[in-house]
Write a protein that holds these residues in place. Structure first.
Motif, PDB file in Angstrom:
ATOM      1  N   LEU A 256      47.279  -9.383  57.836  1.00  0.00           N
ATOM      2  CA  LEU A 256      47.779 -11.230  57.140  1.00  0.00           C
ATOM      3  C   LEU A 256      48.817 -10.320  55.974  1.00  0.00           C
ATOM      4  CD1 LEU A 256      44.260 -13.032  56.708  1.00  0.00           C
ATOM      5  CD2 LEU A 256      46.646 -13.834  57.862  1.00  0.00           C
TER       6      LEU A 256
ATOM      7  N   CYS B 135      38.264 -22.187  55.616  1.00  0.00           N
ATOM      8  CA  CYS B 135      38.994 -22.164  56.951  1.00  0.00           C
ATOM      9  C   CYS B 135      38.545 -22.572  57.819  1.00  0.00           C
ATOM     10  CB  CYS B 135      38.539 -20.528  57.520  1.00  0.00           C
ATOM     11  SG  CYS B 135      38.611 -20.037  58.181  1.00  0.00           S
TER      12      CYS B 135
ATOM     13  N   ALA C 257      41.037 -11.317  56.019  1.00  0.00           N
ATOM     14  CA  ALA C 257      41.247 -12.973  55.804  1.00  0.00           C
ATOM     15  C   ALA C 257      40.455 -13.342  54.303  1.00  0.00           C
ATOM     16  CB  ALA C 257      40.462 -14.186  56.808  1.00  0.00           C
TER      17      ALA C 257
ATOM     18  N   SER D  51      54.038 -22.579  57.454  1.00  0.00           N
ATOM     19  CA  SER D  51      51.945 -21.636  56.735  1.00  0.00           C
ATOM     20  C   SER D  51      53.307 -20.725  56.093  1.00  0.00           C
ATOM     21  CB  SER D  51      52.204 -20.235  58.181  1.00  0.00           C
ATOM     22  OG  SER D  51      51.015 -19.241  58.052  1.00  0.00           O
TER      23      SER D  51
ATOM     24  N   ILE E 144      42.730 -22.123  55.681  1.00  0.00           N
ATOM     25  CA  ILE E 144      43.009 -21.095  56.764  1.00  0.00           C
ATOM     26  C   ILE E 144      42.711 -21.318  57.701  1.00  0.00           C
ATOM     27  CG2 ILE E 144      42.439 -18.402  57.199  1.00  0.00           C
ATOM     28  CD1 ILE E 144      42.243 -17.801  54.431  1.00  0.00           C
TER      29      ILE E 144
ATOM     30  N   CYS F 127      51.516 -17.774  55.139  1.00  0.00           N
ATOM     31  CA  CYS F 127      50.515 -16.685  55.114  1.00  0.00           C
ATOM     32  C   CYS F 127      49.895 -16.827  56.505  1.00  0.00           C
ATOM     33  CB  CYS F 127      49.600 -16.986  54.209  1.00  0.00           C
ATOM     34  SG  CYS F 127      48.330 -14.948  54.212  1.00  0.00           S
ATOM     35  N   SER F 128      50.396 -15.951  57.680  1.00  0.00           N
ATOM     36  CA  SER F 128      50.063 -15.521  58.865  1.00  0.00           C
ATOM     37  C   SER F 128      49.997 -13.972  59.226  1.00  0.00           C
ATOM     38  CB  SER F 128      51.354 -16.014  59.693  1.00  0.00           C
ATOM     39  OG  SER F 128      52.600 -15.630  59.675  1.00  0.00           O
TER      40      SER F 128
ATOM     41  N   PHE G  67      46.231 -15.710  62.380  1.00  0.00           N
ATOM     42  CA  PHE G  67      46.020 -16.788  61.200  1.00  0.00           C
ATOM     43  C   PHE G  67      47.057 -17.185  60.909  1.00  0.00           C
ATOM     44  CE2 PHE G  67      42.477 -13.235  60.720  1.00  0.00           C
ATOM     45  CZ  PHE G  67      42.301 -14.107  60.788  1.00  0.00           C
ATOM     46  N   GLU G  68      46.853 -18.445  60.657  1.00  0.00           N
ATOM     47  CA  GLU G  68      47.543 -19.230  59.670  1.00  0.00           C
ATOM     48  C   GLU G  68      47.602 -20.263  58.415  1.00  0.00           C
ATOM     49  OE1 GLU G  68      50.755 -21.633  61.559  1.00  0.00           O
ATOM     50  OE2 GLU G  68      51.582 -19.751  62.574  1.00  0.00           O
ATOM     51  N   THR G  69      48.494 -20.110  57.050  1.00  0.00           N
ATOM     52  CA  THR G  69      47.717 -20.923  56.062  1.00  0.00           C
ATOM     53  C   THR G  69      48.806 -21.722  55.779  1.00  0.00           C
ATOM     54  OG1 THR G  69      46.880 -18.604  55.026  1.00  0.00           O
ATOM     55  CG2 THR G  69      46.813 -20.544  53.802  1.00  0.00           C
TER      56      THR G  69
ATOM     57  N   ALA H 198      42.827 -14.853  51.046  1.00  0.00           N
ATOM     58  CA  ALA H 198      41.629 -16.260  50.571  1.00  0.00           C
ATOM     59  C   ALA H 198      41.355 -16.136  48.852  1.00  0.00           C
ATOM     60  CB  ALA H 198      40.634 -16.955  50.841  1.00  0.00           C
TER      61      ALA H 198
END
Length: 449
Positions: A327, A274, A152, A304, A169, A306-307, A292-294, A156
């Motif tokens: 990711l 985060c 992660a 999202s 995130i 980015c996941s 995770f999802e961004t 980032a």
């Protein structure tokens, strides 16, 4: 040739847009390699039997078939012989790890930037052909928990280096979610996760209906699930709120501990980036730990960008299992928004820094010599296509965004900066282009060239 129609879902950028796309690709690669990730490429096709293992995307797979198929080559051949274009990079990675396990050193740190194909309905930010960029750490039999936060953090760093606004995130933990659902009496945890995963699209009332009708939840259980999914914090206080909703047991406590550690570690390095968001479900059933999802600030409608998450069985054989954390950025989706929303732009649409003018066709050889000397020193250079009047050659360079025009001369060369109009004497073996002009740059909109 007659004018062709645009194929929806297959993006093609103009040269300036392609520079932005290449910048995003290069940034991903640079940061990934800085953290020791090795780049790989896999074939574009996989057997349909492998592509359809998850069962949720069978209607979106493009089948590969020759136009003039021989007898017996039909759409109903053995799935192990029928090929399809890959729809993500995870299925190829699983196959790649199994095939090359004896030649790989584990944990295997891999990044991959490649096109994938999905036959879904095209819409804003969703394509049928697009670049995906993946970052994974794969272990053999074991993979330390700290890798979840590490991956992660690398992602980032990649996102922070891209020409986008701020991002957040959002993280959850599958053990926590599934443990909570079981603690309140719901055994169809996968069904509940799939319903929760639709929360942003269909809203809480529709999700509650799905929980009652498809997972057998009571009204009280459905509301508890919605309460759970509504928890968002940037620290470990989410644990007390989960317990207050009825979340008890070893699985819940393990999930709370794992998620708290990920949020703590990521925010210790990049404060505030985060958050624990218990609505993040990631409906695919192979996730087992942190997910995770961004989201990009100011672009919530994009969804999202980015996941991914932890999966303890990416692949397995008779000897080993291969857990991993990965990711993925929908790279074309992100580039599309950067361009359509004018978030950033290329300072010019061509790589050329210098256009060497041609005074006459008899003197073209002199211009070619100058261009060769400039290129030998790493300065992107082209030569005027015709020996037109100098005014037309200047206009040609200006239309293309080329910043400098070179004038070879018997008594010495000169170079003109088209933006300032300043023209000075120059030597092709010593002249230096300003660093900011040597190559096109990608800058946030509002910043000049």
């Amino acid at each position: 040739m007659a004018k062709t129609s645009v194929l929806s879902g297959f993006p093609e950028w103009l040269p300036a847009g392609r520079i932005v796309e290449q910048h995003v690709i290069d940034t991903f690669r640079r940061v990934a390699e800085l953290h020791g990730f090795s780049g790989i490429q896999t074939r574009a096709v996989e057997p349909m039997s492998q592509l359809l293992r998850k069962g949720e995307i069978d209607k979106e797979v493009y089948v590969l078939r020759r136009l003039h198929a021989e007898d017996g080559e039909t759409d109903h051949v053995d799935p192990d012989r029928q090929l399809g274009l890959h729809f993500d990079l995870t299925v190829p990675l699983a196959r790649y790890v199994l095939e090359h396990q004896n030649d790989l050193a584990f944990p295997f740190r891999r990044y991959q930037i490649q096109k994938v194909w999905r036959g879904e309905r095209p819409q804003d930010g969703r394509f049928r052909e697009f670049y995906q960029a993946d970052l994974d750490v794969i272990g053999q039999d074991v993979l330390p928990a700290h890798i979840e936060a590490e991956v992660a953090l690398v992602m980032a760093e990649i996102l922070a280096a891209l020409p986008i606004p701020g991002f957040t995130i959002h993280a959850n933990n599958r053990r926590l979610s599934e443990g909570f659902f079981r603690a309140i009496g719901l055994e169809d945890t996968q069904g509940v996760l799939r319903s929760i995963d639709k929360l942003a699209k269909i809203g809480p009332e529709a999700v509650a209906t799905l929980l009652r009708e498809q997972s057998g939840a009571t009204e009280e259980q459905a509301q508890a699930c919605l309460g759970f999914a509504g928890i968002v914090t940037d620290d470990g206080t989410f644990g007390d709120r989960v317990r207050a909703l009825g979340g008890t047991g070893e699985e819940v406590e393990q999930g709370i501990a794992e998620l708290s550690e990920v949020v703590r570690r990521v925010n210790a390095e990049v404060p505030g980036v985060c958050v624990a968001d218990l609505s993040i479900a990631r409906g695919l059933d192979y996730y087992t730990g942190t997910v995770f999802e961004t989201f990009v600030e100011g672009h919530a409608a994009l969804g999202s960008v980015c996941s991914g998450g932890r999966y303890d069985r990416l692949a397995a054989d008779n000897r080993h299992t291969y857990p991993g954390v990965g990711l993925s950025i929908g790279l074309s989706r992100l580039v599309s928004r950067i361009l359509s929303a004018d978030i950033a732009h290329a300072t010019r649409g061509v790589p050329t820094c210098v256009l060497v003018s041609v005074s006459s066709e008899d003197e073209r050889a002199r211009s070619e010599q100058v261009a060769s000397r400039l290129r030998a020193r790493g300065i992107p250079t082209e030569i005027a296509p015709t020996a037109a009047k100098f005014g037309k050659q200047l206009k040609h360079a200006d239309r293309r965004g080329i910043p400098f025009v070179w004038f070879p001369g018997a008594d010495g060369d000169e170079v003109r900066d088209l933006r300032s109009g300043r023209q000075v004497g120059a030597d092709a073996d010593r002249w230096e282009a300003p660093a900011e002009d040597l190559h096109p740059r990608v800058v946030p909109t509002g910043e000049g060239a």
